[in-house]
Design a protein around this motif. Structure first.
Motif, mmCIF file in Angstrom:
data_model
loop_
_atom_site.group_PDB
_atom_site.id
_atom_site.type_symbol
_atom_site.label_atom_id
_atom_site.label_comp_id
_atom_site.label_asym_id
_atom_site.label_seq_id
_atom_site.Cartn_x
_atom_site.Cartn_y
_atom_site.Cartn_z
ATOM 1 N N THR A 268 -2.138 0.209 -4.145
ATOM 2 C CA THR A 268 -1.817 0.097 -2.732
ATOM 3 C C THR A 268 -1.511 1.479 -2.160
ATOM 4 O OG1 THR A 268 0.581 -0.099 -3.023
ATOM 5 C CG2 THR A 268 -0.715 -2.139 -3.199
ATOM 6 N N ALA A 269 -1.294 1.528 -0.853
ATOM 7 C CA ALA A 269 -0.678 2.711 -0.259
ATOM 8 C C ALA A 269 0.744 2.842 -0.798
ATOM 9 C CB ALA A 269 -0.644 2.562 1.257
ATOM 10 N N TYR B 102 -4.423 8.678 -2.713
ATOM 11 C CA TYR B 102 -5.577 8.191 -3.477
ATOM 12 C C TYR B 102 -6.330 9.333 -4.164
ATOM 13 C CZ TYR B 102 -5.051 3.408 -1.798
ATOM 14 O OH TYR B 102 -4.593 2.139 -1.571
ATOM 15 N N ALA C 40 -8.839 0.535 -3.919
ATOM 16 C CA ALA C 40 -7.727 0.458 -2.973
ATOM 17 C C ALA C 40 -7.369 -0.995 -2.707
ATOM 18 C CB ALA C 40 -8.100 1.151 -1.671
ATOM 19 N N TYR C 41 -6.097 -1.253 -2.466
ATOM 20 C CA TYR C 41 -5.581 -2.602 -2.230
ATOM 21 C C TYR C 41 -4.886 -2.579 -0.873
ATOM 22 C CZ TYR C 41 -3.077 -6.968 -3.567
ATOM 23 O OH TYR C 41 -2.575 -8.239 -3.652
ATOM 24 N N ASP C 42 -5.463 -3.269 0.095
ATOM 25 C CA ASP C 42 -4.920 -3.296 1.448
ATOM 26 C C ASP C 42 -4.105 -4.568 1.635
ATOM 27 O OD1 ASP C 42 -4.366 -2.623 4.043
ATOM 28 O OD2 ASP C 42 -6.375 -3.034 4.830
ATOM 29 N N LEU D 29 -4.282 0.045 5.673
ATOM 30 C CA LEU D 29 -5.224 1.090 5.285
ATOM 31 C C LEU D 29 -6.291 1.211 6.370
ATOM 32 C CD1 LEU D 29 -5.776 0.361 1.472
ATOM 33 C CD2 LEU D 29 -4.206 2.001 2.537
ATOM 34 N N ILE E 240 -10.636 4.681 4.368
ATOM 35 C CA ILE E 240 -11.244 4.043 3.200
ATOM 36 C C ILE E 240 -12.704 4.473 3.061
ATOM 37 C CG2 ILE E 240 -11.968 1.828 2.220
ATOM 38 C CD1 ILE E 240 -8.989 2.403 1.919
ATOM 39 N N LEU F 259 -12.723 6.579 -4.116
ATOM 40 C CA LEU F 259 -12.520 5.138 -4.277
ATOM 41 C C LEU F 259 -13.813 4.458 -4.684
ATOM 42 C CD1 LEU F 259 -10.286 4.240 -1.183
ATOM 43 C CD2 LEU F 259 -9.554 4.493 -3.572
ATOM 44 N N LEU G 107 -12.588 -1.690 -2.460
ATOM 45 C CA LEU G 107 -11.454 -2.129 -1.659
ATOM 46 C C LEU G 107 -11.218 -3.607 -1.899
ATOM 47 C CD1 LEU G 107 -9.387 -1.810 0.762
ATOM 48 C CD2 LEU G 107 -11.280 -2.543 2.235
#
Length: 311
Positions: free
Chosen positions: A108-109, A124, A137-139, A148, A153, A162, A165
Motif C-alpha cells: 500500500t501507500a 514505491y 501496488a495496493y489501492d 493512489l 500508478i 510497478l 495494481l
C-alpha cells in the motif's frame, strides 16, 4: 514461480485460519490452499486485508508465507502483502516474505502520516529498488487514508517500478483510467490491473481489467473462476447471471450486528464461518480484537451458502 506478465484471472486474498488461541492453524491453511487450487484459481495473495495481515505478528506472517509457498511448490504464483506504515518497515517485510518464497509483493501507500503523491512514488521506487521480485501496488484508501493517483500508478508502471495494481478503492472512474492507460500507453507493457471487488468482476473484465482479487473467492473459488471464464469467452449474459449469484452470496458480510461489531468483524467472520461450515477450516476464529459472530449470525451465513448451492 515468476508471475505472468500480465497476471490474469482469479487471485484470492487467502484467509488466515486461526486456532482458538489465535495462532496460525497450519493444517487448516493447507486445506484452504488445496480448496482454492482445486477451484482453479490462477494465483494466491497472502497477507492481504482478507488475510487479516494487519492483526498478525511478524512471526505469524512468516509462518503464513512459508506454509503457502512450500505447499504450492511453484504450481501457482504466490503474492505476499508487505503492508506496513512506512518505507523502512515495508522493506523489512519485503526481506521476510521474499526469503520465505513469495513470487511478488503487494504494498500500500505509507500510512499513519499522510503522504504527497511524490512521496508515494518515492516509496514505491525505494521498495522496487530493494526487492528481488515484482511489486504490485495496493489501492485501499479506506484503510490507509490515501488514494493512489492514476497518473502516478501509470508513470510507475511505465518506468518498470510497478508490475501491477490491486484496486480496492471503489473509485470506478479512477480504476477505468488505469485500465485504459495501461492499454493505450506504448511505454507500458505487461502491467496487471486487478479489481479487488467481489461485486463487479464482470464489469471490470468488460472494460479490460486483467483479473480479480475477491475475498469471497475463499468461499466459492469455482464460482469466480467460472465467472472469469464466461467473461473471457464473451458469454456476457451467463456471466451476468453468475455475477448476480455471487453478489447474493456476498450478502453474508452483513450478518453481523452493527450495534456490537464493525464491518471487518462481520465480513471476515462470515467468510471464516462459511469456510468452517463447508469443512475447509477447523475454527472460524478471527483475530483480536474483532468480535466473533453469534450462533444465530453463523446460522444466517449457512443460509447464504445454501442459497448459492454451496451446502
Amino acid at each position: 514461480m515468476p508471475i505472468p506478465t500480465p497476471l490474469t484471472g482469479v487471485v484470492p486474498p487467502v484467509c488466515t485460519p486461526l486456532t482458538p488461541d489465535r495462532e496460525v492453524d497450519v493444517p487448516s491453511l493447507l486445506r484452504l490452499v488445496d480448496h482454492l487450487m482445486e477451484g482453479g484459481v490462477h494465483g494466491l495473495f497472502v497477507l492481504g486485508s482478507t488475510s487479516e495481515a494487519a492483526y498478525l505478528t511478524d512471526r505469524q506472517r512468516r509462518v503464513v508465507v512459508e506454509t503457502v509457498t512450500g505447499h504450492v511448490g511453484g504450481r501457482l504464483p504466490v503474492l505476499a502483502g508487505v503492508i506496513d506504515m512506512t518505507t523502512p518497515r515495508v522493506l523489512d517485510q519485503v526481506r521476510e516474505v521474499t526469503e520465505a518464497g513469495a513470487d511478488a509483493v503487494v504494498a500500500t501507500a505509507p500510512f499513519y502520516a499522510r503522504t504527497h503523491p511524490s512521496e508515494i512514488a518515492r516509496h514505491y521506487r525505494l521498495i522496487a529498488a530493494a526487492c528481488p521480485v515484482p511489486v504490485v501496488a495496493y489501492d485501499i484508501p479506506a484503510s490507509v487514508h490515501t488514494k493512489l493517483p492514476a497518473d502516478v500508478i501509470l508513470d510507475l508502471a511505465a518506468e518498470g517500478t510497478l508490475a501491477g495494481l490491486k484496486d480496492s478503492s471503489g473509485d470506478l472512474a479512477g480504476f477505468r483510467k488505469v485500465v485504459v492507460g495501461a492499454r493505450i500507453r506504448p511505454d507500458i507493457t505487461g502491467f496487471s490491473v486487478l479489481t479487488g471487488s467481489e461485486l463487479f468482476v464482470d464489469a471490470a473484465l468488460a472494460i479490460g481489467a486483467d483479473g480479480a482479487v475477491p475475498g469471497l473467492a475463499n468461499v466459492d473459488p469455482r464460482g469466480y473462476v467460472h465467472l472469469d471464464r464466461l467473461c473471457r469467452s464473451g458469454d456476457w449474459e451467463r456471466a451476468r447471471v453468475e455475477q448476480e449469484r455471487l453478489c447474493a452470496l456476498f450478502g453474508m458480510v452483513t450478518v453481523g450486528d452493527p450495534g456490537r461489531m464493525g464491518g471487518s468483524s462481520s465480513a471476515l467472520g462470515a467468510f471464516k464461518a462459511a469456510l468452517h461450515l463447508r469443512g475447509v477450516i477447523d475454527c472460524p476464529a478471527t483475530a483480536e480484537p474483532q468480535v466473533p459472530l453469534s450462533a444465530e449470525e453463523v446460522e444466517r451465513v449457512g443460509k447464504f451458502l445454501a442459497g448459492a448451492g454451496l451446502l
